[in-house]
Design a protein around this motif. Structure first.
Motif, mmCIF file in Angstrom:
data_model
loop_
_atom_site.group_PDB
_atom_site.id
_atom_site.type_symbol
_atom_site.label_atom_id
_atom_site.label_comp_id
_atom_site.label_asym_id
_atom_site.label_seq_id
_atom_site.Cartn_x
_atom_site.Cartn_y
_atom_site.Cartn_z
ATOM 1 N N PRO A 116 0.884 -1.420 -0.385
ATOM 2 C CA PRO A 116 0.326 0.258 0.134
ATOM 3 C C PRO A 116 0.814 1.634 -0.311
ATOM 4 C CG PRO A 116 -1.038 -1.481 1.497
ATOM 5 C CD PRO A 116 0.370 -2.356 0.776
ATOM 6 N N ALA A 117 2.184 1.286 0.739
ATOM 7 C CA ALA A 117 2.979 2.351 0.202
ATOM 8 C C ALA A 117 3.663 2.951 -0.828
ATOM 9 C CB ALA A 117 4.078 2.002 1.400
ATOM 10 N N ALA A 118 3.555 1.412 -1.157
ATOM 11 C CA ALA A 118 4.678 1.682 -2.475
ATOM 12 C C ALA A 118 3.256 2.201 -3.480
ATOM 13 C CB ALA A 118 4.987 -0.181 -3.164
ATOM 14 N N ALA A 119 2.386 2.025 -3.526
ATOM 15 C CA ALA A 119 0.615 2.438 -3.890
ATOM 16 C C ALA A 119 0.929 3.924 -3.668
ATOM 17 C CB ALA A 119 -0.160 1.636 -3.908
ATOM 18 N N VAL A 120 0.816 4.463 -2.346
ATOM 19 C CA VAL A 120 1.083 5.468 -2.805
ATOM 20 C C VAL A 120 2.355 6.074 -3.535
ATOM 21 C CG1 VAL A 120 1.366 7.447 -0.366
ATOM 22 C CG2 VAL A 120 -0.531 5.330 -0.397
ATOM 23 N N ALA A 121 3.287 5.531 -3.432
ATOM 24 C CA ALA A 121 4.738 6.258 -4.131
ATOM 25 C C ALA A 121 4.145 6.831 -5.443
ATOM 26 C CB ALA A 121 5.413 5.782 -3.331
ATOM 27 N N VAL A 122 3.416 6.191 -6.090
ATOM 28 C CA VAL A 122 3.694 6.024 -7.243
ATOM 29 C C VAL A 122 2.587 6.397 -8.346
ATOM 30 C CG1 VAL A 122 5.173 3.929 -7.888
ATOM 31 C CG2 VAL A 122 2.981 3.591 -7.606
ATOM 32 N N ALA A 123 1.610 6.614 -7.394
ATOM 33 C CA ALA A 123 0.645 6.881 -7.241
ATOM 34 C C ALA A 123 0.025 8.563 -8.826
ATOM 35 C CB ALA A 123 -0.372 7.830 -6.497
ATOM 36 N N GLY A 124 1.280 9.196 -8.004
ATOM 37 C CA GLY A 124 1.700 10.324 -9.910
ATOM 38 C C GLY A 124 2.593 10.125 -10.891
ATOM 39 N N GLN A 135 0.629 -11.624 -6.439
ATOM 40 C CA GLN A 135 -0.577 -11.644 -5.586
ATOM 41 C C GLN A 135 -0.933 -10.029 -4.941
ATOM 42 O OE1 GLN A 135 -1.999 -14.830 -3.860
ATOM 43 N NE2 GLN A 135 -0.931 -15.573 -5.779
ATOM 44 N N GLY A 136 0.216 -8.777 -4.965
ATOM 45 C CA GLY A 136 -0.420 -7.781 -4.477
ATOM 46 C C GLY A 136 -0.733 -7.259 -5.610
ATOM 47 N N LEU A 137 -1.150 -7.447 -5.754
ATOM 48 C CA LEU A 137 -1.455 -6.097 -7.813
ATOM 49 C C LEU A 137 -2.995 -5.748 -7.145
ATOM 50 C CD1 LEU A 137 -1.344 -7.917 -10.709
ATOM 51 C CD2 LEU A 137 0.129 -6.088 -9.772
ATOM 52 N N SER A 138 -3.633 -6.027 -6.019
ATOM 53 C CA SER A 138 -5.159 -5.193 -5.982
ATOM 54 C C SER A 138 -4.732 -4.203 -4.912
ATOM 55 C CB SER A 138 -5.494 -6.286 -4.982
ATOM 56 O OG SER A 138 -4.866 -6.905 -3.564
ATOM 57 N N ALA A 139 -3.784 -3.764 -4.682
ATOM 58 C CA ALA A 139 -2.622 -2.762 -3.821
ATOM 59 C C ALA A 139 -2.667 -0.987 -4.496
ATOM 60 C CB ALA A 139 -1.311 -3.306 -2.825
ATOM 61 N N PHE A 140 -2.382 -2.121 -5.980
ATOM 62 C CA PHE A 140 -2.436 -1.020 -6.581
ATOM 63 C C PHE A 140 -4.255 -0.559 -8.240
ATOM 64 C CE2 PHE A 140 1.363 -2.557 -6.028
ATOM 65 C CZ PHE A 140 2.265 -1.701 -5.578
ATOM 66 N N ALA A 141 -4.797 -1.146 -7.100
ATOM 67 C CA ALA A 141 -6.091 -1.462 -8.235
ATOM 68 C C ALA A 141 -7.132 -0.007 -8.585
ATOM 69 C CB ALA A 141 -6.505 -2.785 -8.075
ATOM 70 N N THR A 144 -5.456 5.763 -11.111
ATOM 71 C CA THR A 144 -5.980 5.058 -13.051
ATOM 72 C C THR A 144 -5.231 6.223 -13.845
ATOM 73 O OG1 THR A 144 -7.303 7.905 -12.010
ATOM 74 C CG2 THR A 144 -8.139 5.580 -11.657
ATOM 75 N N ARG A 145 -4.354 6.817 -12.459
ATOM 76 C CA ARG A 145 -3.032 7.766 -13.592
ATOM 77 C C ARG A 145 -1.988 6.623 -13.900
ATOM 78 N NH1 ARG A 145 0.307 13.471 -12.181
ATOM 79 N NH2 ARG A 145 2.154 13.073 -14.338
ATOM 80 N N PRO A 146 -1.550 5.615 -13.468
ATOM 81 C CA PRO A 146 -0.274 5.416 -13.509
ATOM 82 C C PRO A 146 -0.055 4.392 -15.140
ATOM 83 C CG PRO A 146 0.136 5.364 -11.433
ATOM 84 C CD PRO A 146 -1.217 5.735 -12.035
ATOM 85 N N TRP A 147 0.063 4.200 -15.665
ATOM 86 C CA TRP A 147 -0.102 2.976 -16.914
ATOM 87 C C TRP A 147 1.140 1.770 -16.192
ATOM 88 C CZ3 TRP A 147 3.690 0.205 -19.784
ATOM 89 C CH2 TRP A 147 3.604 -0.958 -20.126
ATOM 90 N N ILE A 187 9.665 3.266 -18.707
ATOM 91 C CA ILE A 187 9.823 3.163 -17.636
ATOM 92 C C ILE A 187 10.359 4.718 -17.237
ATOM 93 C CG2 ILE A 187 9.402 2.037 -15.921
ATOM 94 C CD1 ILE A 187 7.861 1.130 -17.352
ATOM 95 N N GLU A 188 9.270 4.975 -16.189
ATOM 96 C CA GLU A 188 9.621 6.285 -15.191
ATOM 97 C C GLU A 188 10.265 5.696 -13.464
ATOM 98 O OE1 GLU A 188 6.629 9.451 -17.320
ATOM 99 O OE2 GLU A 188 6.360 8.485 -15.236
ATOM 100 N N VAL A 189 9.752 4.829 -13.247
ATOM 101 C CA VAL A 189 9.847 4.054 -11.998
ATOM 102 C C VAL A 189 9.104 3.003 -12.130
ATOM 103 C CG1 VAL A 189 7.527 4.509 -11.318
ATOM 104 C CG2 VAL A 189 9.114 3.955 -9.647
ATOM 105 N N LEU A 190 10.538 1.899 -10.933
ATOM 106 C CA LEU A 190 10.560 0.242 -10.504
ATOM 107 C C LEU A 190 9.822 -0.167 -9.939
ATOM 108 C CD1 LEU A 190 11.202 -2.737 -11.198
ATOM 109 C CD2 LEU A 190 13.469 -1.483 -10.784
ATOM 110 N N VAL A 191 9.022 -0.897 -9.127
ATOM 111 C CA VAL A 191 8.233 -0.807 -7.416
ATOM 112 C C VAL A 191 9.031 -2.215 -7.959
ATOM 113 C CG1 VAL A 191 6.740 -1.109 -6.098
ATOM 114 C CG2 VAL A 191 6.089 0.687 -7.548
#
Length: 245
Positions: A116-124, A135-141, A144-147, A187-191
């Motif tokens: 969840p914290a990773a999702a916050v970090a890439v939200a923009g 298994q953890g994709l729901s945290a990013f579901a 709407t901005r990132p591809w 790609i701009e950011v790697l998670v």
């Protein structure tokens, strides 16, 4: 005959099963989350135990002499169950856990405690390479901005990010291949999770060379008091010293 139960699913677990001397009964347990796992030598069981109580019952029924937790560094639930079952039954437990990755000069890492914290970090961000597993994709579901370019061994299941492409692949990967992948998809950011090891480290080298930001998810803590070794060789030394010879 001594019985060693290896809680596996990692390369270290497979190498340990292959390296243990003849005369032992070696059973490797796999969670069954990958449809076509790479199987180790020896006996293999697939599927859960039914929590810590189920694992404790298995240890007793199969007369297991020692348990080796060689699961993925992020398999926190299984590691917790193993510690509880070992404590309940009195069966010795050894944790084989590869070291995490180390930040190097030129890296642009941002450490976060969980997905969840990773999702916050890439939200923009606009274009994200997501290598944290299906298994953890729901945290990013909800983003709407990132591809997202999502790499996993098996196809992901909903909920998933609305803007996403899936790449089905299994390591090891090369720096040249990872660099081309990052460039081709802009790609701009790697998670990634701090899994450690050499199978997937090439993406970090590629990100460093390209000057990309990396969101690194920290590992969950190990159960308190766990006897832990970092390598297969150290695990063998411990097991042989404990009498598994």
């Amino acid at each position: 005959m001594l019985t060693v139960l290896i809680l596996g699913g990692t390369g270290e677990a497979r190498r340990l099963a292959a390296a243990l001397p003849p005369g032992l009964r070696v059973v490797t347990s796999l969670a069954g989350r990958v449809t076509q796992p790479v199987l180790p030598p020896g006996e293999v069981r697939v599927g859960g135990f039914g929590g810590a109580a189920g694992l404790a019952a298995y240890l007793t029924a199969e007369r297991v002499d020692i348990v080796v937790d060689a699961t993925h560094p992020f398999a926190a639930r299984m590691s917790g169950n193993a510690a509880e079952a070992a404590a309940t039954t009195g069966v010795p437990l050894l944790v084989l856990r590869r070291p995490g990755w180390t930040e190097r000069p030129g890296d642009r890492w941002h450490r976060v405690p969980d997905l969840p914290a990773a999702a916050v970090a890439v939200a923009g961000a606009d274009r994200v390479f997501l290598t944290t597993g299906r298994q953890g994709l729901s945290a990013f579901a909800h983003l709407t901005r990132p591809w997202f370019l999502v790499r996993s061994v098996d196809p992901p299941e909903p909920p998933t990010p609305p803007r996403m492409a899936t790449l089905l692949d299994r390591g090891p990967f090369t720096v040249a291949g990872e660099t081309a992948l990052l460039r081709d998809h802009a790609i701009e950011v790697l998670v990634t999770k701090d899994s450690g090891g050499g199978m997937t480290v090439a993406k970090l080298t590629a990100a460093r060379d390209l000057g990309l930001r990396v969101v690194m998810v920290d590992r969950p803590p190990l159960p308190p008091g766990a006897v832990t070794v970092p390598t297969v060789e150290a695990a063998l030394e411990h097991l042989l010293g404990a009498g598994a010879a």
